[in-house]
Write an enzyme that holds these catalytic residues in place. Structure first.
Site, PDB file in Angstrom:
ATOM      1  N   MET F   1      37.067  39.710  37.169  1.00 35.16           N
ATOM      2  CA  MET F   1      36.297  39.583  35.936  1.00 35.16           C
ATOM      3  C   MET F   1      36.572  40.701  34.940  1.00 35.16           C
ATOM      4  SD  MET F   1      32.999  40.558  37.964  1.00 35.16           S
ATOM      5  CE  MET F   1      33.972  39.920  39.335  1.00 35.16           C
ATOM      6  N   PRO F   2      37.854  40.949  34.662  1.00 31.54           N
ATOM      7  CA  PRO F   2      38.154  42.050  33.739  1.00 31.54           C
ATOM      8  C   PRO F   2      37.678  41.750  32.317  1.00 31.54           C
ATOM      9  CG  PRO F   2      40.125  41.333  34.920  1.00 31.54           C
ATOM     10  CD  PRO F   2      39.068  40.304  35.163  1.00 31.54           C
ATOM     11  N   TYR F   3      37.521  42.822  31.555  1.00 28.94           N
ATOM     12  CA  TYR F   3      37.238  42.729  30.123  1.00 28.94           C
ATOM     13  C   TYR F   3      38.304  43.539  29.399  1.00 28.94           C
ATOM     14  CZ  TYR F   3      35.338  43.665  25.555  1.00 28.94           C
ATOM     15  OH  TYR F   3      35.194  43.772  24.198  1.00 28.94           O
TER      16      TYR F   3
END
Lengths: 67, 67, 67, 67, 67, 67
Positions: F1-3
């Site tokens: 779930m990278p940003y």
């Protein structure tokens, strides 16, 4: 009420140096833009050289090569 | 699919408190703006008091002065 | 003195809704973490759907496909 | 002269993997947008799973539930 | 190679004032921390007063009340 | 779930180019770090050249000088 975020590589900046940066940036925004120092927030992030890239390489790699 | 970044000084917030903040902000964006909680991302950064400035001083300096 | 940055897609949130988000998040940080509302800063960024990606696609693309 | 900030959960990414991410993103911005790699800056933040929320829960909570 | 992000309310700062801020912050980081000005990046975000909150209110609301 | 947040100067990147950047970065994080593309968020900010500084000057100033 400016908000300033400063990211630098983790290279041993002292508490005194960081206090000088915070005070200096706050004064600059007051002097140039008339911003209220009392509500000016400055946050400094110190980042590991493995996690900082420039020119497609990490700072760790660049320092090994003497760049 | 909002993205929320919360920066606070590192003052011993517990895992439970941080979970409450994440749940609370996610619900707020659903209730007020109709945003989907399943894709709402919240990231909390805890910052050393030497690295946080307000009013031209670090939080470390202000606490020493009882501010 | 927390700093909160909220990024949402530009979908016509009203000034009233944004004021509610700002007030709600500020109260939440006071209630859960004891943070001072007077120095809590919240900044909302509204981002064009062409500039927001999730699942490898822009939100513009996803909406065309009814996702 | 793009600036890229990548936030991931702290899950033991190696220095080599982080160097690959930095090199890959820098090349991508050169190839697609014609950006100069020499002044492209990439900063990776690794965030504790207690401090990362999605779907209203922390990643720590979700992993305990096998999500 | 520091990266600095400055967020201010959109209040008509001129191009000349913004250039002075960029030059001033860059010099400050060179003088205090010895950072290389050539790779110092400064990005200024100007934010609508409806989207900036302090003390639980938007700046728009506060100005109407003469705060 | 990278940003991922990508800041570039506002120079007329097309919707198609921005979609390619989003897709490319998402695939890169899947291939190198095993991150789930479905929850990878990418936000692109396009910044006015008056508001972007490098080397102590704005990009507007540098371009006038042919840098």
């Amino acid at each position: 009420m400016p908000y300033v975020n400063i990211k630098i590589t983790k290279d041993g900046a002292s508490a005194g140096q960081k206090a000088q940066v915070i005070s200096g940036v706050t004064n600059l925004l007051r002097d140039i833009l008339g911003k209220n120092p009392q509500t000016t927030v400055v946050v400094i992030d110190e980042v590991d050289t493995d996690n900082w890239g420039i020119g497609g390489e990490t700072v760790t790699q660049r320092r090994k090569q003497g760049k």
